[in-house]
Design an enzyme around this catalytic site. Structure first.
Site, PDB file in Angstrom:
ATOM      1  N   CYS A  23       0.888  -1.179   0.000  1.00 19.84           N
ATOM      2  CA  CYS A  23       0.000   0.000   0.000  1.00 19.84           C
ATOM      3  C   CYS A  23       0.912   1.211   0.000  1.00 19.84           C
ATOM      4  O   CYS A  23       1.165   1.813   1.039  1.00 19.84           O
ATOM      5  CB  CYS A  23      -0.919  -0.012   1.210  1.00 19.84           C
ATOM      6  SG  CYS A  23      -1.904  -1.528   1.368  1.00 19.84           S
ATOM      7  N   ALA A  24       1.427   1.570  -1.164  1.00 20.16           N
ATOM      8  CA  ALA A  24       2.658   2.356  -1.259  1.00 20.16           C
ATOM      9  C   ALA A  24       2.500   3.865  -1.122  1.00 20.16           C
ATOM     10  O   ALA A  24       3.367   4.529  -0.558  1.00 20.16           O
ATOM     11  CB  ALA A  24       3.358   2.048  -2.582  1.00 20.16           C
ATOM     12  N   PRO A  47       1.854   7.610  -0.012  1.00 19.31           N
ATOM     13  CA  PRO A  47       2.370   8.606  -0.960  1.00 19.31           C
ATOM     14  C   PRO A  47       3.825   8.419  -1.373  1.00 19.31           C
ATOM     15  O   PRO A  47       4.342   9.221  -2.138  1.00 19.31           O
ATOM     16  CB  PRO A  47       2.219   9.920  -0.192  1.00 19.31           C
ATOM     17  CG  PRO A  47       2.385   9.537   1.226  1.00 19.31           C
ATOM     18  CD  PRO A  47       1.776   8.161   1.360  1.00 19.31           C
ATOM     19  N   CYS A  81       0.136   3.778  11.234  1.00 19.43           N
ATOM     20  CA  CYS A  81       0.288   5.025  11.982  1.00 19.43           C
ATOM     21  C   CYS A  81      -0.907   5.179  12.918  1.00 19.43           C
ATOM     22  O   CYS A  81      -1.482   6.259  13.053  1.00 19.43           O
ATOM     23  CB  CYS A  81       0.441   6.230  11.053  1.00 19.43           C
ATOM     24  SG  CYS A  81      -0.862   6.380   9.810  1.00 19.43           S
ATOM     25  N   ASP A 133       1.975  -1.521   4.846  1.00 19.89           N
ATOM     26  CA  ASP A 133       1.554  -0.378   5.653  1.00 19.89           C
ATOM     27  C   ASP A 133       0.136  -0.016   5.197  1.00 19.89           C
ATOM     28  O   ASP A 133      -0.058   0.935   4.438  1.00 19.89           O
ATOM     29  CB  ASP A 133       2.524   0.795   5.451  1.00 19.89           C
ATOM     30  CG  ASP A 133       2.262   1.940   6.421  1.00 19.89           C
ATOM     31  OD1 ASP A 133       2.579   1.794   7.603  1.00 19.89           O
ATOM     32  OD2 ASP A 133       1.719   2.982   5.987  1.00 19.89           O
ATOM     33  N   ASP A 178      -1.148   0.602  -5.167  1.00 25.82           N
ATOM     34  CA  ASP A 178      -2.072   1.458  -4.429  1.00 25.82           C
ATOM     35  C   ASP A 178      -3.315   1.671  -5.287  1.00 25.82           C
ATOM     36  O   ASP A 178      -3.226   1.723  -6.511  1.00 25.82           O
ATOM     37  CB  ASP A 178      -1.440   2.810  -4.081  1.00 25.82           C
ATOM     38  CG  ASP A 178      -2.090   3.430  -2.852  1.00 25.82           C
ATOM     39  OD1 ASP A 178      -1.506   3.328  -1.751  1.00 25.82           O
ATOM     40  OD2 ASP A 178      -3.184   4.010  -2.986  1.00 25.82           O
TER      41      ASP A 178
END
Length: 458
Positions: free
Chosen positions: A233-234, A236, A358, A304, A257
């Protein structure tokens, strides 16, 4: 005026919970998304202060056609920003009320017994108390080296303080001083608020503005040059550029993405950073077949996935309620995260995987990892990542302490979670894997051959 109108639209969308800040900014089609993002963040940060000034000055009562969100943006620029450089037809309107707005702003400071603008945030009722984090700057080794970067800043009048000994030194950092981070070898640390977006090294792609916690996933994945890597899930793209630097552009990164707008911005970032080993695809990672021969050599995966973002310090100011997402939203996110992690572990050649978010929510972190480990999807085991890192995973299952957490209070970074999974050698009898200290593992230097001593003839 286009900037102020776009900012007002984004603020309105945030208030109506029509999406995240990044989604609304990228969807605005405003050309300079970074400028728009910064203006909305700062306006939202001072939202309570601006509301009080606008209310005291009776601005909206005097200007019936001025909408509340646009008024807030314009007053921010007038009192706290760069001044109304544009403003269109609203500039003369605000100019008529400038003296009154400035007077009410000054009166508010006196009332709350503060002298600095920033002190108004702390004194605002219900204001978010956000720790000011240092500005972390990753040196892009695809284009430059650490020593040259340090010399460049020194020539600009910055004072290099060497490698920081701990967090206390970073907390006290101010002025034009900067440190080398004690953990990441290419990470420089500047005082909070240091703006390098217009710096020539940043614009040339020599610097990546990236929070320290966000640097951990690529560092812990540590793919050696020549490896094949999936960035699931690259966008930004900061982590992708970090992976490319670790690979030295040797090997292949498959970056996926679903958000076409974010991928377009990512492509620009990677080009500026000099990344040439990355193949970008506007596809859902879950739709990628592990049996596809294209991915037969993939030994490293960075996952991520989309998350609540509850650990992002900026989001505490940007999106009301984001810090405490609903249980329904957490349930939906965790379901996707489990599916993505399970799918990643099914790639046949996979040797190491880093799962990161995050988020500070247990549901997206320890609970996801625990559930996947209980499913026993192949011979994978948690690695004790960065044993000296001060904040560990929550003790929700045996081994959770091998995961790492990050937070403004404990690590002076954004809120973050990282778990490292490695394939266990089924032939090995050893019960435990070696702890992963972080960063590319140093290659073992060949033993020096002993010089043969010449025989002396007596």
């Amino acid at each position: 005026m286009a900037l102020y109108g776009a900012a007002a639209t984004v603020l309105s969308g945030l208030e109506a919970h029509q999406g995240s800040l990044k989604t609304l900014v990228y969807g605005s089609r405003f050309q300079n998304v970074r400028q728009l993002y910064a203006l909305v963040c700062q306006t939202q940060r001072y939202s309570a202060v601006l509301d009080a000034v606008i209310r005291s000055a009776k601005l909206l009562e005097a200007e019936k056609k001025l909408k509340p969100h646009l008024a807030k943006v314009l007053v921010y620029e007038l009192l706290l920003g760069r001044g109304l450089r544009g403003g269109g037809r609203w500039k003369p309107v605000l100019s008529r009320h400038k003296a009154r707005l400035q007077a009410e702003f000054a009166r508010l400071k006196v009332k709350r017994c503060v002298s600095r603008n920033e002190d108004l945030l702390e004194s605002s009722p219900g204001a978010a108390q956000v720790i000011q984090l240092p500005r972390f700057v990753r040196v892009n080794t695809l284009k430059t080296c650490l020593d040259d970067t340090i010399d460049y800043f020194k020539r600009e009048g910055y004072s290099y303080q060497g490698c920081a000994s701990g967090l206390d030194e970073l907390r006290a950092l101010e002025g034009k001083r900067f440190f080398l981070d004690p953990l990441l070898p290419e990470l420089l640390v500047f005082p909070s608020g240091t703006d390098l977006h217009k710096h020539p090294l940043y614009q040339a792609g020599h610097l990546i503005l990236q929070d320290k916690a966000s640097c951990l996933p690529a560092m812990l994945l540590a793919p050696p040059p020549g490896s094949h890597v999936i960035d699931a899930c690259a966008a930004p793209g900061n982590k992708t550029s970090h992976l490319a630097a670790l690979l030295k552009n040797q090997g292949k990164i498959f970056a996926f993405d679903l958000d076409a707008g974010r991928l377009a911005a990512m492509a620009t970032l990677l080009t500026r950073a000099g990344v040439s080993c990355c193949e970008i695809a506007n596809e859902d990672f879950l739709s990628i077949s592990p049996s596809n021969p294209r991915y037969s050599r993939v030994q490293y995966i960075l996952l991520d996935p989309s998350c609540s973002g509850s650990g992002m310090v900026s989001r505490q100011l940007e999106e009301p309620g984001a810090v405490s997402p609903s249980q329904e939203r957490l349930h939906a996110l965790a379901g996707f995260q489990r599916r993505a992690l399970s799918h990643a572990l099914s790639f046949p050649a996979l040797q190491r995987l880093v799962y990161s978010t995050c988020s500070v929510c247990q549901e997206e972190n320890e609970d996801v990892v625990q559930d996947i480990l209980q499913q026993k999807l192949g011979p994978f085991r948690l690695v004790d990542a960065l044993p000296l890192w001060p904040q560990r995973g929550l003790s929700t299952f045996p081994g959770a302490e091998h995961c790492i957490r990050a937070s403004p209070e404990a690590t002076l970074t954004g809120g973050f979670f990282v778990a490292v999974l490695e394939r266990v050698d089924e032939k090995s009898s050893g019960p435990e894997l070696q702890p992963l200290a972080g960063g590319p593992r140093p290659s073992v230097a060949p033993k020096k051959r002993k010089r043969r001593q010449k025989k002396t003839i007596n």
